[in-house]
Design a protein around this motif. Structure first.
Motif, PDB file in Angstrom:
ATOM      1  N   LYS A   2      50.805  49.626  38.211  1.00  0.00           N
ATOM      2  CA  LYS A   2      50.083  50.330  37.153  1.00  0.00           C
ATOM      3  C   LYS A   2      49.537  49.336  36.126  1.00  0.00           C
ATOM      4  O   LYS A   2      50.206  48.379  35.757  1.00  0.00           O
ATOM      5  CB  LYS A   2      51.032  51.321  36.474  1.00  0.00           C
ATOM      6  N   LYS A   3      48.312  49.585  35.703  1.00  0.00           N
ATOM      7  CA  LYS A   3      47.725  48.729  34.675  1.00  0.00           C
ATOM      8  C   LYS A   3      48.478  48.928  33.362  1.00  0.00           C
ATOM      9  O   LYS A   3      48.819  50.038  32.994  1.00  0.00           O
ATOM     10  CB  LYS A   3      46.261  49.084  34.452  1.00  0.00           C
ATOM     11  N   VAL A   4      48.700  47.838  32.655  1.00  0.00           N
ATOM     12  CA  VAL A   4      49.416  47.902  31.389  1.00  0.00           C
ATOM     13  C   VAL A   4      48.497  48.433  30.287  1.00  0.00           C
ATOM     14  O   VAL A   4      48.900  49.232  29.465  1.00  0.00           O
ATOM     15  CB  VAL A   4      49.978  46.504  31.011  1.00  0.00           C
ATOM     16  N   ASN A   6      44.321  49.813  29.189  1.00  0.00           N
ATOM     17  CA  ASN A   6      43.099  50.432  29.733  1.00  0.00           C
ATOM     18  C   ASN A   6      42.122  49.379  30.240  1.00  0.00           C
ATOM     19  O   ASN A   6      41.521  49.534  31.285  1.00  0.00           O
ATOM     20  CB  ASN A   6      42.400  51.278  28.675  1.00  0.00           C
ATOM     21  N   GLU A   7      41.966  48.332  29.419  1.00  0.00           N
ATOM     22  CA  GLU A   7      41.006  47.295  29.783  1.00  0.00           C
ATOM     23  C   GLU A   7      41.434  45.978  29.157  1.00  0.00           C
ATOM     24  O   GLU A   7      41.993  45.948  28.069  1.00  0.00           O
ATOM     25  CB  GLU A   7      39.612  47.677  29.267  1.00  0.00           C
ATOM     26  N   ILE A   8      41.127  44.905  29.881  1.00  0.00           N
ATOM     27  CA  ILE A   8      41.356  43.567  29.336  1.00  0.00           C
ATOM     28  C   ILE A   8      40.045  42.812  29.482  1.00  0.00           C
ATOM     29  O   ILE A   8      39.497  42.712  30.577  1.00  0.00           O
ATOM     30  CB  ILE A   8      42.499  42.855  30.073  1.00  0.00           C
ATOM     31  N   GLU A  33      48.501  36.179  33.618  1.00  0.00           N
ATOM     32  CA  GLU A  33      48.881  37.461  34.219  1.00  0.00           C
ATOM     33  C   GLU A  33      50.300  37.854  33.798  1.00  0.00           C
ATOM     34  O   GLU A  33      50.551  38.986  33.379  1.00  0.00           O
ATOM     35  CB  GLU A  33      48.790  37.329  35.751  1.00  0.00           C
ATOM     36  N   ASN A  37      51.575  41.087  31.421  1.00  0.00           N
ATOM     37  CA  ASN A  37      52.540  42.062  31.945  1.00  0.00           C
ATOM     38  C   ASN A  37      53.904  42.015  31.273  1.00  0.00           C
ATOM     39  O   ASN A  37      54.670  42.963  31.396  1.00  0.00           O
ATOM     40  CB  ASN A  37      52.698  41.894  33.457  1.00  0.00           C
ATOM     41  N   LYS A  41      52.914  43.573  26.852  1.00  0.00           N
ATOM     42  CA  LYS A  41      53.515  44.884  27.096  1.00  0.00           C
ATOM     43  C   LYS A  41      54.672  45.122  26.122  1.00  0.00           C
ATOM     44  O   LYS A  41      54.779  46.184  25.510  1.00  0.00           O
ATOM     45  CB  LYS A  41      53.997  44.967  28.550  1.00  0.00           C
ATOM     46  N   LYS A  45      53.255  47.922  23.824  1.00  0.00           N
ATOM     47  CA  LYS A  45      53.643  49.159  24.507  1.00  0.00           C
ATOM     48  C   LYS A  45      55.065  49.583  24.168  1.00  0.00           C
ATOM     49  O   LYS A  45      55.344  50.754  24.006  1.00  0.00           O
ATOM     50  CB  LYS A  45      53.528  49.002  26.040  1.00  0.00           C
TER      51      LYS A  45
END
Length: 123
Positions: A2-4, A6-8, A33, A37, A41, A45
């Motif tokens: 799953k992408k962490v 919406n956009e990078i 990378e 992640n 995150k 997040k």
């Protein structure tokens, strides 16, 4: 996976910085990378502050918030761990959940972020 976010995105100048450093530090692609992640995150997040990322103040920019990553593990810099000396400057657009990389540099080459570049895009 799953992408962490919406956009990078990466600014053109970031791309230039990155490619220059990539010649010196061959693991940079993987390291970035991993950084997204794990570190980003954790910070954005999970709301965990492990002092790896600090908001840059004094820019006079409300949104997006601009951050400096001080802990960036670069495998090519053996034995240096998370305090490798590589710094990443990025913007986080909270509502859109977008990370935009502004600048990457090695502390041995340059002491601080390019405030003019930040102002040019976000000021």
């Amino acid at each position: 996976m799953k992408k962490v976010f919406n956009e990078i995105r990466r600014l053109a100048e970031f791309e230039k910085d990155f490619n220059k450093l990539l010649k010196k530090f061959k693991t940079l692609d993987d390291d970035l990378e991993t950084f997204i992640n794990s570190q980003l995150k954790l910070t954005h997040k999970l709301g965990i502050d492990n002092k790896a990322v600090v908001q840059i103040s004094g820019l006079g920019i409300e949104t997006p918030k601009i951050y400096k990553a001080k802990k960036f593990a670069c495998k090519a810099l053996k034995g240096r761990g998370a305090m490798s000396g590589i710094r990443i400057i990025y913007a986080y657009f909270e509502k859109e959940d977008v990370i935009e990389f502004i600048e990457i540099y090695f502390k041995g080459d340059k002491e601080n972020e390019d405030k003019k570049r930040i102002q040019k895009y976000y000021g």
